[in-house]
Design an enzyme around this catalytic site. Sequence first.
Site, short mmCIF file in Angstrom:
data_model
loop_
_atom_site.label_atom_id
_atom_site.label_comp_id
_atom_site.label_asym_id
_atom_site.label_seq_id
_atom_site.Cartn_x
_atom_site.Cartn_y
_atom_site.Cartn_z
N GLU A 154 0.82 -1.15 0.06
CA GLU A 154 -0.01 -0.15 -0.19
C GLU A 154 0.79 1.34 0.02
O GLU A 154 0.78 2.26 0.88
CB GLU A 154 -0.79 0.04 0.99
N GLU A 184 -5.04 -8.91 -0.21
CA GLU A 184 -5.62 -8.53 1.15
C GLU A 184 -7.05 -8.47 0.56
O GLU A 184 -7.42 -7.76 -0.08
CB GLU A 184 -5.10 -7.47 1.85
#
Length: 522
Positions: free
Chosen positions: A194, A326
């Site tokens: 991220e 994820e």
Amino acid sequence: MPGVLITIILTTLTAARPLAFGQKIELSLDASKTGQEIDRNIFGQFAEHLGHGIYDGIWVGPDSTIPNTRGIRNDVVAALKALKVPNIRWPGGCFADEYHWGDGIGSERVTRLNPNWGGVIEPNTFGTQEFMDFIDQIGSQAYVSVNVGSGTPREAADWLEYMTAAQPTTLAKERGANGHPDPYKVQMLGIGNESWDCGGNMTPEYYASQMKIYSRFVRNYNPDQQKDQMLKIAVGPGGDEPRFVDWTETVMKAYQHHAWSWDIDGLSLHSYTVNWQHKYRSDDFGESEYAEVLKSTLEMDGLINKYSAIMDKYDPQKKVALIVDEWGAWYAPLPGSNPGFLVQQNSLRDAILATLNLNIFARHGERVRGANIAQMINVLQAMILTDKEKMVRTPTYYVFKMYVPFEDATLVPVTFDAGRYTHGNVSLPRIDAIAAKDKAGKLWLEVTNVDPNRAVEIELNMSNVAAKSAAGEMLTAPKVNSVNTFDAPNKVVPKSISAKAENGKLTLRLEPKSVTVVSVEQ
Ligand code: AHR
């Protein structure tokens, strides 16, 4: 019997109860027509240094009274072995971009704080050696995410040399001195996490240049593991925000023009169901929240379509995999728990949510060749919950167990008119299904009955073959929010079902809100 369409009726244990008109759904498949492979890596797990995901969940230490092997819980290892976990992503998550691998090797571990997750002490007693021991004990592979946000290419390259070098370099000798002379295998490498947010708030352009540098220098130093064997995964989009279109375009455009000196094999996608919406509880809810959460989870399909279309522009041959590393439900933390530990219960709703996502990944198998549910133990949509010496398998655990036959199986396209399940203003496909042939040629069928109120009778129409019988398991429970607890661990567990063809026909009766996996004997 080539060219003949045979209708098969499977009679299950529950077939005696009558069904109302319109509660029969036909599934059609031709087992001689196969699609793409279901990459076993879509059943990957994620274990971050977060809450009790690692400490207590996996690691109790060699001196614990909880039975363990070199500090790793035996009960957890036994439970996970049965899932045939293809890979485990570690050490994060946001944690990865603040992790310094040198803190977690050797006899003197460095104590730090974990500012992302509750600001608690991170003792680093679970480091590289312990992670590799753990995956070895359960028979899995390493998906290691390196620190791009606050580390350096040199630090990450050194970690790879420490783990993978076979020749007697100083770092390889240090690994030997720490108890592991043989190189570790690293199957997948995450280049940051991220990076558009907790991984450093980078612009897409800045990340793209970091990605090239890390891809170039963070090598697998073991010739036996190079190229095609260690997959490099770049940071991709995180949900549906408009900024992620630009991010995906920028990274994929860079890939299109990549030189000999660097490469990527995958692009990650993160997408949680009802992320941050703390109105959704994991245990105390009714049918409205059941329907809303499942509606939200089905958005995964649109997201994959959206980002696959961008990837197709720059990589029409689909060399770069989309790795959904994820995913899962993210509910309000359980009352009384540390909000930074992301503790939630896991109900029958989560089992159904898991099947819907796994089926989406399987159908997108040409592009989606990996996924990691968040997270394996005690965090978010977990497989396992622990409390000191106690351990419980969640409904999601049982889904992953039931899906083991689909690992590396070949998809068999199945067609059906799903019908609708409607509650309030939410309307969803009433059933979902996939079929696949395993390596031994056995046919497997999964059918989810999303409707929490109505059973359904599945009539299986197979071309070119006569089915003799079917056997497998069905997972259901009295309520959509039924859960397994430490005191009542078997509320949501699969039950065996079997059926024989009668008069050449097979039907399968599915309980409301259920997940069923059967093998079909022909
Ligand atoms: O899984 C919890 C967190 O969610 C991860 O650390 C991060 O990558 C994501 O935002």
